[in-house]
Structures are given as structure tokens and as C-alpha cells.
Design a protein around this motif. Structure first.
Motif, PDB file in Angstrom:
ATOM      1  N   ILE A 156      33.498  40.948  40.051  1.00 59.14           N
ATOM      2  CA  ILE A 156      32.233  41.113  39.328  1.00 59.14           C
ATOM      3  C   ILE A 156      31.277  39.978  39.642  1.00 59.14           C
ATOM      4  CG2 ILE A 156      31.199  40.982  37.027  1.00 59.14           C
ATOM      5  CD1 ILE A 156      33.460  42.660  35.972  1.00 59.14           C
ATOM      6  N   PHE A 157      31.794  38.749  39.695  1.00 58.16           N
ATOM      7  CA  PHE A 157      30.957  37.579  39.958  1.00 58.16           C
ATOM      8  C   PHE A 157      30.803  37.282  41.442  1.00 58.16           C
ATOM      9  CE2 PHE A 157      31.534  36.194  35.474  1.00 58.16           C
ATOM     10  CZ  PHE A 157      30.204  35.895  35.208  1.00 58.16           C
ATOM     11  N   ASN A 158      31.512  38.079  42.271  1.00 58.43           N
ATOM     12  CA  ASN A 158      31.463  37.841  43.715  1.00 58.43           C
ATOM     13  C   ASN A 158      31.969  36.437  44.041  1.00 58.43           C
ATOM     14  OD1 ASN A 158      31.051  38.741  46.318  1.00 58.43           O
ATOM     15  ND2 ASN A 158      28.946  37.999  46.428  1.00 58.43           N
ATOM     16  N   GLY A 159      32.948  35.990  43.305  1.00 59.31           N
ATOM     17  CA  GLY A 159      33.517  34.663  43.485  1.00 59.31           C
ATOM     18  C   GLY A 159      34.423  34.321  42.323  1.00 59.31           C
ATOM     19  N   GLU A 160      35.043  33.166  42.341  1.00 59.17           N
ATOM     20  CA  GLU A 160      35.988  32.786  41.303  1.00 59.17           C
ATOM     21  C   GLU A 160      35.283  32.511  39.983  1.00 59.17           C
ATOM     22  OE1 GLU A 160      39.169  32.815  39.545  1.00 59.17           O
ATOM     23  OE2 GLU A 160      39.293  33.014  41.724  1.00 59.17           O
ATOM     24  N   VAL A 161      35.930  32.903  38.888  1.00 57.07           N
ATOM     25  CA  VAL A 161      35.410  32.686  37.542  1.00 57.07           C
ATOM     26  C   VAL A 161      36.149  31.500  36.917  1.00 57.07           C
ATOM     27  CG1 VAL A 161      35.126  33.694  35.250  1.00 57.07           C
ATOM     28  CG2 VAL A 161      34.947  35.136  37.274  1.00 57.07           C
ATOM     29  N   PRO A 162      35.422  30.512  36.406  1.00 59.40           N
ATOM     30  CA  PRO A 162      36.108  29.385  35.758  1.00 59.40           C
ATOM     31  C   PRO A 162      36.821  29.848  34.489  1.00 59.40           C
ATOM     32  CG  PRO A 162      33.734  29.264  35.391  1.00 59.40           C
ATOM     33  CD  PRO A 162      33.956  30.362  36.388  1.00 59.40           C
ATOM     34  N   ARG A 163      38.139  29.661  34.458  1.00 60.19           N
ATOM     35  CA  ARG A 163      38.934  30.064  33.309  1.00 60.19           C
ATOM     36  C   ARG A 163      39.547  28.835  32.657  1.00 60.19           C
ATOM     37  NH1 ARG A 163      39.612  34.612  36.610  1.00 60.19           N
ATOM     38  NH2 ARG A 163      40.996  33.450  37.985  1.00 60.19           N
ATOM     39  N   GLU A 164      39.704  28.894  31.344  1.00 59.17           N
ATOM     40  CA  GLU A 164      40.309  27.781  30.621  1.00 59.17           C
ATOM     41  C   GLU A 164      41.832  27.787  30.784  1.00 59.17           C
ATOM     42  OE1 GLU A 164      38.504  25.444  29.033  1.00 59.17           O
ATOM     43  OE2 GLU A 164      36.712  26.492  29.777  1.00 59.17           O
ATOM     44  N   ARG A 165      42.435  28.959  30.585  1.00 60.86           N
ATOM     45  CA  ARG A 165      43.892  29.046  30.664  1.00 60.86           C
ATOM     46  C   ARG A 165      44.330  30.500  30.490  1.00 60.86           C
ATOM     47  NH1 ARG A 165      42.159  27.226  25.911  1.00 60.86           N
ATOM     48  NH2 ARG A 165      42.854  28.248  23.981  1.00 60.86           N
ATOM     49  N   LEU A 186      48.015  31.558  41.607  1.00 68.09           N
ATOM     50  CA  LEU A 186      47.371  32.869  41.565  1.00 68.09           C
ATOM     51  C   LEU A 186      46.354  32.951  40.434  1.00 68.09           C
ATOM     52  CD1 LEU A 186      50.484  35.159  42.180  1.00 68.09           C
ATOM     53  CD2 LEU A 186      48.637  34.681  43.794  1.00 68.09           C
ATOM     54  N   ALA A 187      46.697  32.377  39.269  1.00 62.16           N
ATOM     55  CA  ALA A 187      45.794  32.426  38.114  1.00 62.16           C
ATOM     56  C   ALA A 187      44.621  31.475  38.280  1.00 62.16           C
ATOM     57  CB  ALA A 187      46.561  32.070  36.842  1.00 62.16           C
ATOM     58  N   GLN A 188      44.804  30.420  39.092  1.00 62.58           N
ATOM     59  CA  GLN A 188      43.784  29.390  39.318  1.00 62.58           C
ATOM     60  C   GLN A 188      43.318  28.764  38.001  1.00 62.58           C
ATOM     61  OE1 GLN A 188      40.776  31.045  41.976  1.00 62.58           O
ATOM     62  NE2 GLN A 188      42.104  30.641  43.728  1.00 62.58           N
ATOM     63  N   CYS A 189      44.278  28.569  37.112  1.00 59.33           N
ATOM     64  CA  CYS A 189      44.046  27.889  35.846  1.00 59.33           C
ATOM     65  C   CYS A 189      45.423  27.612  35.230  1.00 59.33           C
ATOM     66  CB  CYS A 189      43.187  28.723  34.895  1.00 59.33           C
ATOM     67  SG  CYS A 189      43.975  30.246  34.331  1.00 59.33           S
ATOM     68  N   PRO A 190      45.509  26.738  34.243  1.00 63.76           N
ATOM     69  CA  PRO A 190      46.811  26.481  33.618  1.00 63.76           C
ATOM     70  C   PRO A 190      47.385  27.739  32.965  1.00 63.76           C
ATOM     71  CG  PRO A 190      45.227  24.772  33.033  1.00 63.76           C
ATOM     72  CD  PRO A 190      44.456  25.859  33.705  1.00 63.76           C
ATOM     73  N   VAL A 191      48.692  27.904  33.071  1.00 60.38           N
ATOM     74  CA  VAL A 191      49.397  29.003  32.420  1.00 60.38           C
ATOM     75  C   VAL A 191      50.285  28.402  31.341  1.00 60.38           C
ATOM     76  CG1 VAL A 191      51.000  30.927  32.702  1.00 60.38           C
ATOM     77  CG2 VAL A 191      49.347  30.396  34.512  1.00 60.38           C
ATOM     78  N   ILE A 192      50.027  28.762  30.093  1.00 60.56           N
ATOM     79  CA  ILE A 192      50.719  28.196  28.942  1.00 60.56           C
ATOM     80  C   ILE A 192      51.783  29.178  28.452  1.00 60.56           C
ATOM     81  CG2 ILE A 192      50.451  27.166  26.660  1.00 60.56           C
ATOM     82  CD1 ILE A 192      48.913  25.742  28.922  1.00 60.56           C
ATOM     83  N   VAL A 201      41.797  33.161  28.606  1.00 61.49           N
ATOM     84  CA  VAL A 201      40.797  32.434  27.829  1.00 61.49           C
ATOM     85  C   VAL A 201      39.693  31.916  28.745  1.00 61.49           C
ATOM     86  CG1 VAL A 201      40.404  30.551  26.203  1.00 61.49           C
ATOM     87  CG2 VAL A 201      42.609  31.742  26.214  1.00 61.49           C
ATOM     88  N   LEU A 202      38.454  32.240  28.382  1.00 62.91           N
ATOM     89  CA  LEU A 202      37.268  31.801  29.112  1.00 62.91           C
ATOM     90  C   LEU A 202      36.374  30.994  28.175  1.00 62.91           C
ATOM     91  CD1 LEU A 202      36.303  35.290  30.583  1.00 62.91           C
ATOM     92  CD2 LEU A 202      37.566  33.523  31.802  1.00 62.91           C
ATOM     93  N   SER A 203      35.424  30.287  28.746  1.00 63.52           N
ATOM     94  CA  SER A 203      34.381  29.658  27.943  1.00 63.52           C
ATOM     95  C   SER A 203      33.434  30.753  27.463  1.00 63.52           C
ATOM     96  CB  SER A 203      33.617  28.624  28.771  1.00 63.52           C
ATOM     97  OG  SER A 203      32.485  28.169  28.062  1.00 63.52           O
ATOM     98  N   ALA A 204      33.118  30.779  26.177  1.00 67.12           N
ATOM     99  CA  ALA A 204      32.279  31.845  25.618  1.00 67.12           C
ATOM    100  C   ALA A 204      30.912  31.900  26.284  1.00 67.12           C
ATOM    101  CB  ALA A 204      32.132  31.651  24.107  1.00 67.12           C
ATOM    102  N   GLU A 205      30.415  30.775  26.728  1.00 64.26           N
ATOM    103  CA  GLU A 205      29.060  30.754  27.311  1.00 64.26           C
ATOM    104  C   GLU A 205      28.961  31.555  28.597  1.00 64.26           C
ATOM    105  OE1 GLU A 205      29.377  26.533  29.813  1.00 64.26           O
ATOM    106  OE2 GLU A 205      28.241  26.617  27.935  1.00 64.26           O
ATOM    107  N   ILE A 206      30.095  31.771  29.274  1.00 65.88           N
ATOM    108  CA  ILE A 206      30.058  32.510  30.529  1.00 65.88           C
ATOM    109  C   ILE A 206      29.788  33.998  30.301  1.00 65.88           C
ATOM    110  CG2 ILE A 206      32.490  33.185  30.761  1.00 65.88           C
ATOM    111  CD1 ILE A 206      32.350  32.334  33.667  1.00 65.88           C
ATOM    112  N   LEU A 207      29.977  34.476  29.078  1.00 60.95           N
ATOM    113  CA  LEU A 207      29.742  35.892  28.790  1.00 60.95           C
ATOM    114  C   LEU A 207      28.281  36.277  29.012  1.00 60.95           C
ATOM    115  CD1 LEU A 207      31.846  36.451  25.534  1.00 60.95           C
ATOM    116  CD2 LEU A 207      32.511  36.885  27.905  1.00 60.95           C
ATOM    117  N   ASP A 208      27.382  35.315  28.860  1.00 62.60           N
ATOM    118  CA  ASP A 208      25.953  35.608  29.010  1.00 62.60           C
ATOM    119  C   ASP A 208      25.445  35.367  30.429  1.00 62.60           C
ATOM    120  OD1 ASP A 208      25.669  36.274  26.298  1.00 62.60           O
ATOM    121  OD2 ASP A 208      25.486  34.163  25.755  1.00 62.60           O
ATOM    122  N   LYS A 209      26.305  34.933  31.316  1.00 62.09           N
ATOM    123  CA  LYS A 209      25.876  34.644  32.682  1.00 62.09           C
ATOM    124  C   LYS A 209      25.514  35.947  33.408  1.00 62.09           C
ATOM    125  CE  LYS A 209      27.274  32.269  36.917  1.00 62.09           C
ATOM    126  NZ  LYS A 209      28.351  31.481  37.573  1.00 62.09           N
TER     127      LYS A 209
END
Length: 343
Positions: A156-165, A186-192, A201-209
């Protein structure tokens, strides 16, 4: 046990078989019990039911070391084009938040075996996954559905999406150190692990990007086609089956008002349409509850009070009373009867 019955494209089945072949797994073994052999040679326009696809995942889970990790890797093969018009609708959405909203509205057009919901908690946007199935097949389906979401976000973003975990309820020993390293990569973020939920989990602010391929006209056309396609598939199964599926989605303890709201109608309309098919709300609800109760009791290892909760009863006493009314014997007696038959 699969309870939802909406037909789906064979595309997912073909992806699963291709993934298995890449790992040297025999196709004939995977098709055992699926009745998919009857469709060979496979046609991309064919439809299958959810039970067939889930049985295929169950069979695949028996041939891999880690069903979750294998499922996760499988999910990374589900490109947006795999979902047909649903995928194009997401691409044309104005923002990630709007894409998620649309995606969840028409989630029955996907291949998911999890109930998915979006929650905003402070500065975080949390996609929660609730598996609808137990066993190794359920574990593999969870991994696949989470992996597919990460790929969808990237496309969707045509690239990697910053994820929290990524949060997982499974314990860490389920994966070796090397497998966990692969999963984190593979997840490119911490796996808990040992979390209270399965979630991305994403940063909420990215929803409006804004999304790079947003197009209001394309979105309107795609969304209308999603509505038409979903309505067509629902017509194939009858209205009572729609109510059953809605009840399974909302929870077996859901009220008539909650289910009617999910189906975007009034309770009066729901009553009328059920009556036209010669049934009523209570009969449909009890049929779903009984089917689920029988399956859980036959499993043999689930506590009776847990079964009561799963099928929508506040306590074991009410469940036992209802079950005796349905079957003429108590849940414990029914379980013993089923276990005796299996011996």
C-alpha cells in the motif's frame, strides 16, 4: 472445525500449494481430506469453501517444523493482486486508516481465518488478531494472516511501513533462536512473545498518512464492486446462513440487536427475512451454539465451563440446562458418549 461457509477464490489454495512445492512437500499428501482433487486441473476462476482451504493449512502444518513461522512466510506471498478487487480498493484509499477501515468492512472477501479488529490506544494503532480455530492449523493460519498484513502494508505504501512491534500470545520456546531471528527479520520490527494478544502495533499517526496511489474515482468503483461481490456470495448461502456467520463473527453470546447491526439492518427486518426462510432468530442462534458445543465437547480436553463461555453462556448451569434441552443428556454425558464411540 470451520464454521464459516462463504465461498472464496481458489487463488489462496494455489499459493499454499506453490509454497509447499517450494519446500519439497508432496501435493497429494496436502490434498488429503480436502476434496480439492475433484477440481484438478485447477482453474483460477474456480471457487472453494473455507473448510477445504483450512484443511489444506492443517495438512501443511503437519509437514513443517514451526507452523507459525511457516505460516508467516506463506503470508508474505499474498500480494494485493491475490485478493482481486479488494486489493485494488485498498491501494486506491486516501490513507492507511481508510484502507484498514475498508479492508475490515469487506474482510469476507479475503482469505483470513482470524477475526481482525483495529484499536486505538493512546499513540498506538493496534491490529488485533483473534484466531477462529485451534490446533496446528489455527497456529499456521494466524502466522499467515499476520504475515499477509505486513506485506499488504508494504504494498500500500510502496515501501516498508514503520512498525512498533508484533505481539504474540505463544511462548518463546515455540521457536528456536534461529527461527526467532528469521521471524524478526521478516517482521522488520521486534516480536514480543507471551503477550496478552496477537497483534501488529503501529504508531497511530501513520493512519493519516496519504497513500501514494490514492484515487477517489477508482476507490468508488472498487468499493461498489466489493459490495456487489460480497452480496452475491451471501446470496449463495441464504439469509439464515448470513445470520449464522454474523453470529460467529460477533460472538455466540451476542444479542439479536448486535447481529442485526453487524448486518446493517433492523431487528424487524432480520426477523422478517428469517421468517421468509421458515426459521427464527432463536432457532438459528441455538443451531450455531449446539454445533459449536458438540465440536468442543468431542475434542475431549476443553473444560466444561470454558465451553459454556465459548458458546455464549454466562455460566455452566445455564449451558447444561440448554444442552440437555437440545440433546436430552448433559454435556458430560454427551462427551462420554462421544469418547466411547471413538474407542
Amino acid at each position: 472445525m470451520v464454521n464459516r461457509s462463504l465461498s472464496r477464490s481458489i487463488s489462496s489454495v494455489l499459493l499454499i500449494l506453490e509454497f509447499a512445492r517450494s519446500r519439497g512437500i508432496d501435493t497429494e499428501a496436502l490434498l488429503t481430506g480436502t476434496h480439492l482433487q475433484e477440481l484438478i486441473p485447477f482453474n483460477p476462476m474456480q471457487m472453494v469453501n473455507e473448510a477445504q482451504e483450512f484443511r489444506l493449512l492443517e495438512n501443511l502444518a503437519e509437514h513443517v517444523d514451526s507452523p507459525f513461522l511457516a505460516g508467516f512466510e506463506l503470508g508474505l506471498n499474498y500480494q494485493l493482486t491475490s485478493y482481486g478487487i479488494w486489493g485494488f480498493a485498498l491501494l486506491a484509499s486516501p490513507s492507511l486508516g481508510k484502507a484498514i477501515e475498508l479492508g475490515l468492512r469487506y474482510v469476507d472477501l479475503t482469505y483470513s481465518f482470524c477475526d481482525i479488529s483495529l484499536h486505538i490506544e493512546g499513540q498506538e494503532a493496534i491490529m488485533v488478531y483473534t484466531p477462529r480455530h485451534d490446533g496446528l492449523g489455527g497456529v499456521m493460519a494466524l502466522g499467515r494472516d499476520i504475515g499477509a498484513l505486513l506485506l499488504i502494508q508494504r504494498e500500500i505504501f510502496n515501501g516498508e511501513v514503520p512498525r512498533e512491534r508484533v505481539e504474540l500470545t505463544s511462548s518463546e520456546p515455540d521457536l528456536s533462536a534461529q527461527q526467532r531471528h528469521v521471524l524478526n527479520g521478516l517482521a522488520q520490527c521486534p516480536v514480543i512473545f507471551n503477550a496478552k494478544r496477537n497483534a501488529v502495533v503501529l504508531s497511530a499517526e501513520i493512519l493519516d498518512k496519504p497513500l501514494p496511489r490514492a484515487n477517489a474515482v477508482t476507490l468508488a468503483v472498487c468499493e461498489q464492486q466489493c459490495r456487489d461481490l460480497l452480496a452475491t456470495r451471501q446470496e449463495w448461502q441464504g439469509f439464515a446462513e448470513q445470520v449464522r456467520n454474523a453470529l460467529l463473527h460477533c460472538g455466540l453470546g451476542s444479542s439479536m440487536e448486535r447481529v442485526a447491526s453487524y448486518l446493517s439492518m433492523s431487528t424487524r427486518t432480520m426477523h422478517r427475512q428469517l421468517a421468509e426462510e421458515g426459521t427464527r432468530w432463536r432457532a438459528v442462534r441455538d443451531d450455531v451454539r449446539l454445533g459449536m458445543a458438540e465440536a468442543l465437547l468431542s475434542a475431549g480436553y476443553i473444560q466444561l465451563d470454558e465451553i459454556a463461555e465459548r458458546v455464549g453462556y454466562s455460566d455452566l448451569s445455564n449451558f447444561s440446562h440448554a444442552f440437555r434441552r437440545w440433546k436430552g443428556l448433559s454435556p458430560a454425558q454427551y462427551r462420554r458418549q462421544q469418547l466411547d464411540k471413538a474407542l
